[in-house]
Each structure stands twice: as C-alpha cells, then as structure tokens.
Write a protein that holds these residues in place. Structure first.
Motif, PDB file in Angstrom:
ATOM      1  N   ASP A 128      83.236  36.682  13.346  1.00 12.49           N
ATOM      2  CA  ASP A 128      83.103  35.421  12.621  1.00 12.49           C
ATOM      3  C   ASP A 128      84.376  34.579  12.700  1.00 12.49           C
ATOM      4  OD1 ASP A 128      84.691  37.056  11.097  1.00 12.49           O
ATOM      5  OD2 ASP A 128      83.708  36.596   9.194  1.00 12.49           O
ATOM      6  N   ASP A 129      85.285  34.918  13.604  1.00 13.08           N
ATOM      7  CA  ASP A 129      86.539  34.163  13.773  1.00 13.08           C
ATOM      8  C   ASP A 129      86.263  32.968  14.683  1.00 13.08           C
ATOM      9  OD1 ASP A 129      89.158  33.348  13.815  1.00 13.08           O
ATOM     10  OD2 ASP A 129      89.754  34.780  15.361  1.00 13.08           O
ATOM     11  N   LEU A 130      85.782  31.869  14.100  1.00 10.89           N
ATOM     12  CA  LEU A 130      85.368  30.701  14.870  1.00 10.89           C
ATOM     13  C   LEU A 130      86.499  29.685  14.960  1.00 10.89           C
ATOM     14  CD1 LEU A 130      81.751  30.153  13.506  1.00 10.89           C
ATOM     15  CD2 LEU A 130      82.464  31.359  15.579  1.00 10.89           C
ATOM     16  N   ILE A 131      86.910  29.358  16.163  1.00 11.93           N
ATOM     17  CA  ILE A 131      87.914  28.326  16.390  1.00 11.93           C
ATOM     18  C   ILE A 131      87.197  26.983  16.401  1.00 11.93           C
ATOM     19  CG2 ILE A 131      89.550  27.400  18.073  1.00 11.93           C
ATOM     20  CD1 ILE A 131      90.066  30.328  18.923  1.00 11.93           C
ATOM     21  N   HIS A 132      87.411  26.200  15.332  1.00 14.77           N
ATOM     22  CA  HIS A 132      86.663  24.949  15.198  1.00 14.77           C
ATOM     23  C   HIS A 132      87.492  23.701  15.473  1.00 14.77           C
ATOM     24  CE1 HIS A 132      88.661  24.225  11.371  1.00 14.77           C
ATOM     25  NE2 HIS A 132      88.235  25.391  10.902  1.00 14.77           N
ATOM     26  N   SER A 133      88.819  23.849  15.554  1.00 16.50           N
ATOM     27  CA  SER A 133      89.691  22.709  15.850  1.00 16.50           C
ATOM     28  C   SER A 133      90.686  23.123  16.919  1.00 16.50           C
ATOM     29  CB  SER A 133      90.442  22.249  14.593  1.00 16.50           C
ATOM     30  OG  SER A 133      89.541  21.812  13.597  1.00 16.50           O
ATOM     31  N   LEU A 134      90.904  22.260  17.891  1.00 16.84           N
ATOM     32  CA  LEU A 134      91.849  22.583  18.968  1.00 16.84           C
ATOM     33  C   LEU A 134      92.342  21.303  19.615  1.00 16.84           C
ATOM     34  CD1 LEU A 134      89.549  22.111  21.276  1.00 16.84           C
ATOM     35  CD2 LEU A 134      89.183  24.548  21.062  1.00 16.84           C
ATOM     36  N   ALA A 135      93.461  21.401  20.316  1.00 15.45           N
ATOM     37  CA  ALA A 135      94.058  20.229  20.952  1.00 15.45           C
ATOM     38  C   ALA A 135      94.991  20.668  22.068  1.00 15.45           C
ATOM     39  CB  ALA A 135      94.826  19.385  19.925  1.00 15.45           C
ATOM     40  N   LEU A 136      95.197  19.765  23.025  1.00 10.85           N
ATOM     41  CA  LEU A 136      96.126  19.979  24.126  1.00 10.85           C
ATOM     42  C   LEU A 136      97.241  18.941  24.046  1.00 10.85           C
ATOM     43  CD1 LEU A 136      93.426  20.488  26.876  1.00 10.85           C
ATOM     44  CD2 LEU A 136      95.114  22.204  26.229  1.00 10.85           C
TER      45      LEU A 136
ATOM     46  N   ALA B 237      96.485  18.599  15.702  1.00 13.60           N
ATOM     47  CA  ALA B 237      97.048  17.949  16.895  1.00 13.60           C
ATOM     48  C   ALA B 237      98.389  18.596  17.204  1.00 13.60           C
ATOM     49  CB  ALA B 237      97.223  16.448  16.665  1.00 13.60           C
ATOM     50  N   ILE B 238      98.844  18.463  18.473  1.00  9.54           N
ATOM     51  CA  ILE B 238     100.113  19.047  18.903  1.00  9.54           C
ATOM     52  C   ILE B 238     100.862  18.053  19.770  1.00  9.54           C
ATOM     53  CG2 ILE B 238      99.115  20.169  20.953  1.00  9.54           C
ATOM     54  CD1 ILE B 238     101.006  22.583  20.308  1.00  9.54           C
ATOM     55  N   SER B 239     102.196  18.046  19.672  1.00  7.39           N
ATOM     56  CA  SER B 239     103.025  17.085  20.409  1.00  7.39           C
ATOM     57  C   SER B 239     103.439  17.653  21.765  1.00  7.39           C
ATOM     58  CB  SER B 239     104.276  16.748  19.599  1.00  7.39           C
ATOM     59  OG  SER B 239     105.187  17.842  19.633  1.00  7.39           O
ATOM     60  N   ASN B 240     104.087  16.815  22.553  1.00  5.58           N
ATOM     61  CA  ASN B 240     104.666  17.256  23.825  1.00  5.58           C
ATOM     62  C   ASN B 240     105.637  18.417  23.584  1.00  5.58           C
ATOM     63  OD1 ASN B 240     103.274  15.365  25.280  1.00  5.58           O
ATOM     64  ND2 ASN B 240     105.002  13.957  25.533  1.00  5.58           N
ATOM     65  N   ALA B 241     105.668  19.331  24.556  1.00  2.00           N
ATOM     66  CA  ALA B 241     106.533  20.506  24.514  1.00  2.00           C
ATOM     67  C   ALA B 241     106.186  21.450  23.363  1.00  2.00           C
ATOM     68  CB  ALA B 241     108.012  20.110  24.442  1.00  2.00           C
ATOM     69  N   GLY B 242     105.094  21.186  22.673  1.00  5.68           N
ATOM     70  CA  GLY B 242     104.696  22.041  21.560  1.00  5.68           C
ATOM     71  C   GLY B 242     105.692  22.064  20.425  1.00  5.68           C
ATOM     72  N   LYS B 243     106.424  20.974  20.246  1.00 11.71           N
ATOM     73  CA  LYS B 243     107.473  20.971  19.221  1.00 11.71           C
ATOM     74  C   LYS B 243     106.919  20.763  17.820  1.00 11.71           C
ATOM     75  CE  LYS B 243     111.917  18.975  17.948  1.00 11.71           C
ATOM     76  NZ  LYS B 243     112.978  17.989  18.256  1.00 11.71           N
ATOM     77  N   TYR B 244     105.891  19.917  17.702  1.00 10.98           N
ATOM     78  CA  TYR B 244     105.338  19.596  16.388  1.00 10.98           C
ATOM     79  C   TYR B 244     103.836  19.858  16.372  1.00 10.98           C
ATOM     80  CZ  TYR B 244     109.653  16.803  16.144  1.00 10.98           C
ATOM     81  OH  TYR B 244     110.963  16.388  16.180  1.00 10.98           O
ATOM     82  N   VAL B 245     103.343  20.264  15.213  1.00 10.22           N
ATOM     83  CA  VAL B 245     101.910  20.369  14.962  1.00 10.22           C
ATOM     84  C   VAL B 245     101.582  19.543  13.724  1.00 10.22           C
ATOM     85  CG1 VAL B 245     100.076  21.926  14.152  1.00 10.22           C
ATOM     86  CG2 VAL B 245     101.497  22.585  16.088  1.00 10.22           C
TER      87      VAL B 245
ATOM     88  N   MET C 143      98.238  12.151  16.611  1.00  9.41           N
ATOM     89  CA  MET C 143      99.692  12.148  16.600  1.00  9.41           C
ATOM     90  C   MET C 143     100.204  11.593  17.924  1.00  9.41           C
ATOM     91  SD  MET C 143     102.362  15.241  15.634  1.00  9.41           S
ATOM     92  CE  MET C 143     101.592  16.433  16.732  1.00  9.41           C
ATOM     93  N   SER C 144     101.278  10.831  17.877  1.00 11.13           N
ATOM     94  CA  SER C 144     101.894  10.315  19.094  1.00 11.13           C
ATOM     95  C   SER C 144     102.413  11.478  19.932  1.00 11.13           C
ATOM     96  CB  SER C 144     103.037   9.362  18.754  1.00 11.13           C
ATOM     97  OG  SER C 144     104.048  10.032  18.001  1.00 11.13           O
ATOM     98  N   PRO C 145     102.492  11.333  21.265  1.00 10.86           N
ATOM     99  CA  PRO C 145     102.957  12.436  22.111  1.00 10.86           C
ATOM    100  C   PRO C 145     104.325  12.989  21.719  1.00 10.86           C
ATOM    101  CG  PRO C 145     101.900  10.779  23.459  1.00 10.86           C
ATOM    102  CD  PRO C 145     101.989  10.197  22.074  1.00 10.86           C
ATOM    103  N   ASN C 146     105.229  12.125  21.218  1.00 14.19           N
ATOM    104  CA  ASN C 146     106.557  12.609  20.816  1.00 14.19           C
ATOM    105  C   ASN C 146     106.571  13.218  19.426  1.00 14.19           C
ATOM    106  OD1 ASN C 146     106.479  10.395  19.100  1.00 14.19           O
ATOM    107  ND2 ASN C 146     108.104   9.265  20.138  1.00 14.19           N
ATOM    108  N   GLY C 147     105.445  13.153  18.721  1.00 18.56           N
ATOM    109  CA  GLY C 147     105.333  13.768  17.402  1.00 18.56           C
ATOM    110  C   GLY C 147     105.913  12.977  16.263  1.00 18.56           C
TER     111      GLY C 147
END
Length: 337
Positions: free
Chosen positions: A87-95, A135-143, A177-181
């Motif tokens: 029942d571990d459903l991933i319902h939100s995701l982003a690149l 949402a996630i920023s460039n380089a994965g710095k911010y969520v 979110m903007s790409p730079n976060g």
C-alpha cells in the motif's frame, strides 16, 4: 507568515531493479492522435512527470513503485520504492529542471534520487499532515512540498533550513518552484495563488480567482506564471509586474487543468486535462492553436485518461505526454502560431 526550523535528515541506500521494456508504436491518419505510443505502465499509472526537455519520464504505478524511463533510448533506467509495503503508493513526484535529481512522495515521506546513478540522496518523514504536491530544484538542493494542513514547506537539503509558508487558509492544490529554488507559486481552495520568495517567505504577488485555484505553473526563465481555477478562469501573469498577460480563450463553463508547461521562449503554453485533452495555446493572447486527445487504457471503463504531464520537444514541433493510461505519447504540431 514565516517559521524557521532546523531538521535532521537521513540517507537510505536503495536497490536498483532493472525491468524489461515493452513498447508499442503506432501511427494513425487522424492528426488529433499521437504519432508514437510507448507503454510505461501496463495497468495504468498513478502519477507521472516528464523532464523539461522530455528526455525522461518518471512514472508511478501500484505494481512497480516509481520507474524512471529514458525516452531517448526507450528503455527503463531505474526503479525506486520507499518500502516493500503493497500500500506504499507514490502519488506525487517531480524531476529537476536540469535532469540531475528526482523526488518521490507518498502521504508521509519523500525521497530524493540521483538521475546520474540512481542512488538515494535522502529519505525524509514529514512531521504533520500529509503531502499534497511536491517539487525539486536544480542540483536537488531544495524541495518544496504542500501539506494537508494548508502549509507549504521549503527545505534546503544541504543545510536543513526550513521555511514554512502560512499564507493559505485552505487546502493547497498545486505548487511550482523556480529551477534555482528561490521562488514558489502556490494555489489553493482559498481562491488565491501566491508568488513568493522562498528565502524570506515574503509574498511578491497575489493572484485572485473567483473559485478555488486548482493548477499553477512557472515559466522556467521567470517571465510568466500560470494559474487556473475550478470554473472558467485560466490566466497568464507577468512576474515582473504582477499584471495580467492573457487569459486562455475557451467557452466551457468549467475546465480543469492537470498539466501545464511553457515552452523555452515562453511564447507557447501546453496544457493537459483530466478528460484526455492536450491543448496548445499562444501566450501573447491566450488563443488556442491546436487540440489532441491522449489514448485511454485498453479495456478501461469509462474510456478516460488524465494527462499527468506534458513537455515540448524538437524545437516545439512535437509534444510528449504521460497519462493515467500508462502511456507515453508523442504528438506533432501541425499548426504554427
């Protein structure tokens, strides 16, 4: 409006499971149909996101967790799960806009992943409420994520610094979110969308609607914002001034958008809807240029599909979609703006 909190986060190494690839390619004489169809989830998708350039698809399904597909090689790249629970459903995701990282979320946890090697970069459990969008920023710095208690959280994954945005009075339906976060756009049931600075929590613009705001999006270059409500108002705003740029021109009494994307020079806007519709709009005046329909999953009743995401490709001459049917589809733009 702002609450600062320091948090600790922990890493979790994830095993990478490679699956076989199944693909279907089809063409049809109807220009409203896709020119390429590839199966990404055989029993339908729960959620999906496309990279800004369309090179990757991240698709969540009940059977396989979150799967990253390479759309250039037409092959599976990584498979990610939060746990082995059924029942571990991933319902939100982003690149991330720079194709560096991805984020996946269920109700109470989210995880950050590297697109370079597939490794898990952090696993997080939220303290209250449930996650509604992420949402996630460039380089994965911010969520950035929205919680069910009307709070939006901006998290610096390097320092652990967290800002809680408390501007919304009711449920938050969509965030961007903007790409730079450094900037966020959030919309909710309080008939408002806020464009705010994630470093200070200060509101830069408030965009008002006559009904609940259901979808928001940002131009990656910071020129425009898109906000749409649950009835008949979908607007494009100038971010420098906060002034209205255009309203999408349609006659439907009610229109819901489930996917939105500006093209690279922000002259075009692509939208997807829960009724299978994919549409292309001119940003300058909100005129609709062209419309397509994504495919429903074979055997589904009723024959419907939600367009989860859309991306421009080939110098804007083609559009890619991921939908609840579990299909990646490619559409050719035959009418020029």
């Amino acid at each position: 409006m702002v609450k600062l909190v320091n948090i600790k986060w922990k890493s979790l190494l994830a095993s990478l499971i490679m699956l076989g690839v199944s693909a279907l390619v089809g063409c049809g004489p109807d220009i409203s149909k896709s020119i390429l169809t590839i199966e990404h989830a055989s029993r339908g998708a729960f959620s999906a996101a496309l990279s800004a350039d369309g090179n990757y698809s991240l698709v969540s399904s009940i059977e396989h967790g979150a799967v990253l597909w390479d759309n250039q090689e037409q092959g599976l790249k990584y498979q990610w799960r939060h746990s082995n629970a059924s029942d571990d459903l991933i319902h939100s995701l982003a690149l991330a806009n720079d194709n560096s990282t991805a984020v996946t979320a269920n109700d109470n946890t989210f995880a950050v992943w590297s697109l370079e090697n597939g490794q898990n970069l952090g696993y997080f459990e939220i303290e209250s409420g449930t996650i509604r969008d992420i949402a996630i920023s460039n380089a994965g710095k911010y969520v950035l994520y929205a919680r069910s208690d009307n709070v939006v959280v901006h998290l610096d994954l390097e320092s652990g610094r967290r800002i809680e945005f408390l501007g919304h009075q009711e449920n938050i339906n969509s965030i961007a979110m903007s790409p730079n976060g450094h900037f966020a756009l959030t919309g909710g049931n309080d008939y408002a969308a806020y464009f705010w600075d994630t470093r200070t929590g200060q509101v830069i613009h408030r965009f008002n609607h006559p009904s609940r705001v259901t979808k928001v999006a940002l131009d990656e270059q910071g020129r425009f914002a898109f906000t749409a409500d649950s009835m008949k108002k979908a607007s494009i705003w100038q971010l420098t001034s906060g002034d209205l740029k255009a309203q999408l021109q349609y006659i439907a009494r009610q229109k819901i958008f489930s996917a939105v994307r500006f093209n690279q020079d922000a002259s075009l806007l692509a939208t997807g809807s829960p009724n299978r519709e994919l549409a292309l709009w001119r940003v300058s005046d909100g005129e609709r240029i062209q419309t397509w329909r994504v495919q429903p999953r074979e055997g589904s009743r009723p024959k419907s599909a939600v367009v989860f995401d859309v991306a421009f490709q080939e110098n804007d001459s083609a559009l890619l979609t991921e939908s609840s049917s579990g299909l990646l589809e490619k559409f050719a733009q035959v009418e020029k703006p």
